[in-house]
Structure formats: C-alpha cells, structure tokens
Design a protein around this motif. Sequence first.
Motif, PDB file in Angstrom:
ATOM      1  N   ASP A 145       1.013  -1.236  -0.033  1.00 22.49           N
ATOM      2  CA  ASP A 145      -0.047  -0.135  -0.078  1.00 22.49           C
ATOM      3  C   ASP A 145       0.970   1.226  -0.146  1.00 22.49           C
ATOM      4  OD1 ASP A 145       0.857   0.286   2.738  1.00 22.49           O
ATOM      5  OD2 ASP A 145      -0.859  -1.062   3.380  1.00 22.49           O
ATOM      6  N   ASN A 170      -5.146   8.492  -2.851  1.00 23.36           N
ATOM      7  CA  ASN A 170      -5.420   7.229  -2.896  1.00 23.36           C
ATOM      8  C   ASN A 170      -5.737   6.982  -4.624  1.00 23.36           C
ATOM      9  OD1 ASN A 170      -5.144   6.016  -0.510  1.00 23.36           O
ATOM     10  ND2 ASN A 170      -7.342   6.379   0.138  1.00 23.36           N
ATOM     11  N   LEU A 200      -3.397   4.518  -6.892  1.00 21.39           N
ATOM     12  CA  LEU A 200      -3.981   3.176  -7.451  1.00 21.39           C
ATOM     13  C   LEU A 200      -3.860   3.384  -8.872  1.00 21.39           C
ATOM     14  CD1 LEU A 200      -5.888   0.729  -6.954  1.00 21.39           C
ATOM     15  CD2 LEU A 200      -7.758   2.354  -7.342  1.00 21.39           C
ATOM     16  N   SER A 201      -3.843   4.496  -9.453  1.00 23.93           N
ATOM     17  CA  SER A 201      -3.601   4.451 -11.004  1.00 23.93           C
ATOM     18  C   SER A 201      -2.122   4.061 -11.312  1.00 23.93           C
ATOM     19  CB  SER A 201      -3.758   6.109 -11.411  1.00 23.93           C
ATOM     20  OG  SER A 201      -5.304   6.461 -11.137  1.00 23.93           O
ATOM     21  N   GLN A 240      -0.680   1.536 -10.253  1.00 23.54           N
ATOM     22  CA  GLN A 240      -0.480   0.144 -10.166  1.00 23.54           C
ATOM     23  C   GLN A 240      -0.874  -0.402 -11.775  1.00 23.54           C
ATOM     24  OE1 GLN A 240       0.805  -0.925  -7.286  1.00 23.54           O
ATOM     25  NE2 GLN A 240       0.737   1.437  -6.861  1.00 23.54           N
ATOM     26  N   TYR A 259      -2.764  -5.180  -3.579  1.00 21.83           N
ATOM     27  CA  TYR A 259      -2.531  -3.691  -3.474  1.00 21.83           C
ATOM     28  C   TYR A 259      -3.864  -2.990  -2.797  1.00 21.83           C
ATOM     29  CZ  TYR A 259      -1.714   1.111  -3.948  1.00 21.83           C
ATOM     30  OH  TYR A 259      -1.160   2.629  -3.654  1.00 21.83           O
ATOM     31  N   VAL A 263      -5.852  -0.164  -0.700  1.00 21.08           N
ATOM     32  CA  VAL A 263      -6.272   1.279  -0.435  1.00 21.08           C
ATOM     33  C   VAL A 263      -7.098   1.518   0.736  1.00 21.08           C
ATOM     34  CG1 VAL A 263      -7.834   3.108  -1.491  1.00 21.08           C
ATOM     35  CG2 VAL A 263      -6.383   1.590  -3.074  1.00 21.08           C
ATOM     36  N   CYS A 270     -13.012   5.722  -9.466  1.00 22.37           N
ATOM     37  CA  CYS A 270     -12.144   4.871  -9.906  1.00 22.37           C
ATOM     38  C   CYS A 270     -12.664   4.501 -11.414  1.00 22.37           C
ATOM     39  CB  CYS A 270     -11.929   3.428  -9.180  1.00 22.37           C
ATOM     40  SG  CYS A 270     -10.958   3.703  -7.528  1.00 22.37           S
ATOM     41  N   CYS A 291      -9.320   3.810 -13.332  1.00 22.72           N
ATOM     42  CA  CYS A 291      -8.434   2.655 -12.560  1.00 22.72           C
ATOM     43  C   CYS A 291      -9.206   1.609 -11.663  1.00 22.72           C
ATOM     44  CB  CYS A 291      -7.456   3.554 -11.662  1.00 22.72           C
ATOM     45  SG  CYS A 291      -8.260   4.813 -10.511  1.00 22.72           S
ATOM     46  N   ARG A 306      -7.859  -1.767 -11.001  1.00 25.34           N
ATOM     47  CA  ARG A 306      -6.654  -1.880 -10.260  1.00 25.34           C
ATOM     48  C   ARG A 306      -7.056  -2.163  -8.845  1.00 25.34           C
ATOM     49  NH1 ARG A 306      -5.439   0.647 -14.668  1.00 25.34           N
ATOM     50  NH2 ARG A 306      -3.461   0.950 -15.617  1.00 25.34           N
ATOM     51  N   LEU A 307      -8.626  -1.759  -8.774  1.00 31.64           N
ATOM     52  CA  LEU A 307      -8.828  -1.886  -7.277  1.00 31.64           C
ATOM     53  C   LEU A 307      -8.933  -3.316  -6.586  1.00 31.64           C
ATOM     54  CD1 LEU A 307      -9.838  -0.141  -4.702  1.00 31.64           C
ATOM     55  CD2 LEU A 307     -12.358  -0.425  -5.671  1.00 31.64           C
TER      56      LEU A 307
END
Length: 298
Positions: free
Chosen positions: A194, A209, A213-214, A216, A226, A228, A261, A266, A269-270
Amino acid sequence: MLFDLNENCGETFPGCDYRPTDRKNWMASLGPKDLHINNIVWPGTHNSATDRIGIPCISRPFAQCQTLSVYQQLALGTRVLDIRVNENNRVCHGILLTYNIDVVINDVKKFLFETTSEVIILEIRTEYGHRDPPEFEDYLEEKLSMYLIHQDDYVFGKTIAELLPKRIICVWKPRNSPQPKPGSPFWSAEYLKDNWIDTDLPSTKFDSNLKYLSDQAPVSSRYFFYRVENTVTAQPDNPVVCVRPVTGRIHGYARLFINRCFAEGCANRLQVFSTDFIDGDFVDACVGLTHARVHGEC
C-alpha cells in the motif's frame, strides 16, 4: 470538497445496487468456481483487533479503529485483517495494548469452522517500535496449518474452488526476522502493498489514493495485493485527535471512491479496500463490484 464531489458525481458504479443476502457467506454465494483470487474486491479493516484496546474512555478513543471483534467483522463480510503484535504476543496499536494474539486466532478459526468457502487474507505484522514475537511462525503454523495457502504466484490466477480446503493467505511481516520464502505457509511483505498517506485531510487522502492506485498494474497482471485505505489519521497539530471523529471525515465516501475509480480509468486496479469502523454498506460496495466483475459487467 468530497461532499460537493459526491453531490455532483454520485455513488453509482457497476454492481452498486447488489446486496448480498448473506454477508457471512458472500464468497460462497457468488460461487467459488467463478471467483478468481485476483478479481475479488476484498473488504478489509484497518487495525482490525482494536475493539478493546487501551482503557475505555481514557486511552481507547485515541487508538480504537474498530468496535467489532475480529469474528464479528468476518461475519459481517470483512475478508482482510490487519493485525499488529508485539514481542509478547499481545495485539497493539503503537504503545497501547489489548488481548493476546490467541483471541484473534480463535476468532478466525471459529469463523472458518462455521463457513465452507470463505477465504481471508490475514496480515500480521510486528508493530513499529516493538520486537518480533519469538518463534512466531511456528506458533501460527501450529494453530492454522490446516487452512494455510502456501506462498505461490500461481494463487492469483486460481479460483476459490481450486484453493479449497485451504482458506487463509497469511501475510507475516516481521521487523527483524527473515521474510517468509516462496513455498512457505506464509506470504512475505511484498505480497500486500500500500501507499500510506499520513493525513487528517479527507480530500488529500482521497486524491492520493486515486493517484497511487492509478500507478498500479491491473489486477489481472499483478502478483501481489494492493491495498487502498479509506481512512484518515489524527495529526498532533489538530485539536481533534480521537480516531472516530477524524476518520469519520472520509468514512462515508467509499462508494464515491469506487465511482471515481471508474471515471479515472483505474477501477480494474482496485483490489483490497479497507476502512476503520467497518459497516455493512462498505462490505456491500466491495461485494457488489466483485459481483459485477464475475458477471462481466465491468
């Protein structure tokens, strides 16, 4: 700013209307043969074992991040636990102590005994400023061996059905002891990452965040989890230092974050999404997005 963003953008995203009928068994309900490990949006808790930390009304408000026990969190739908320990096998948050790690392990085992297809990520780390508990890997293996999924990159592409009856990905993060090696019953720190943003400003945390995250890779090509964290942290230069009112500034914007997101491109990616004081709506948001992924809606 987040209030205005929420008013303008809303909280809609693929799966946002889905509500699991049984949060305790939501993975089983979505289908173990259809749930790939890397495609799950894992609802997690931050400082999971702090429901009884410190002294009530005195030190507890400064360190308590959850009011539910570990078992209650799991039954509510939590699937990622963040546990901090000291050299005496006590759970802690900074200098404040609570119960022995046995309480956590027993809660985990109780939950797994009562369910059949729920997989959890159990992160245990030595808290900052403390030493590693002695022979801790031996202790964990003795208590959890029948459930432990061994460290292996191929796990990310597998379904829950392919992993059963193993049901715990245990990430052990010691401070001084060697990291777990490939093939070990435990996963090393590099498998749960993280970017910790130490701020009490909700917009700063929210935007950071999204940015991190973007950066990744998509979950489909990533061989680590990963995380958040939908939390903010009290700061010494602010008169409000109790956890609940501070983290409450961002707590209600989890659905907005998922919405953004998608807007920022992104959402793929979450993966691990954690919070303080977890509630059913937070779990439902994660499960709803997972449901949408399973059914090809995003």
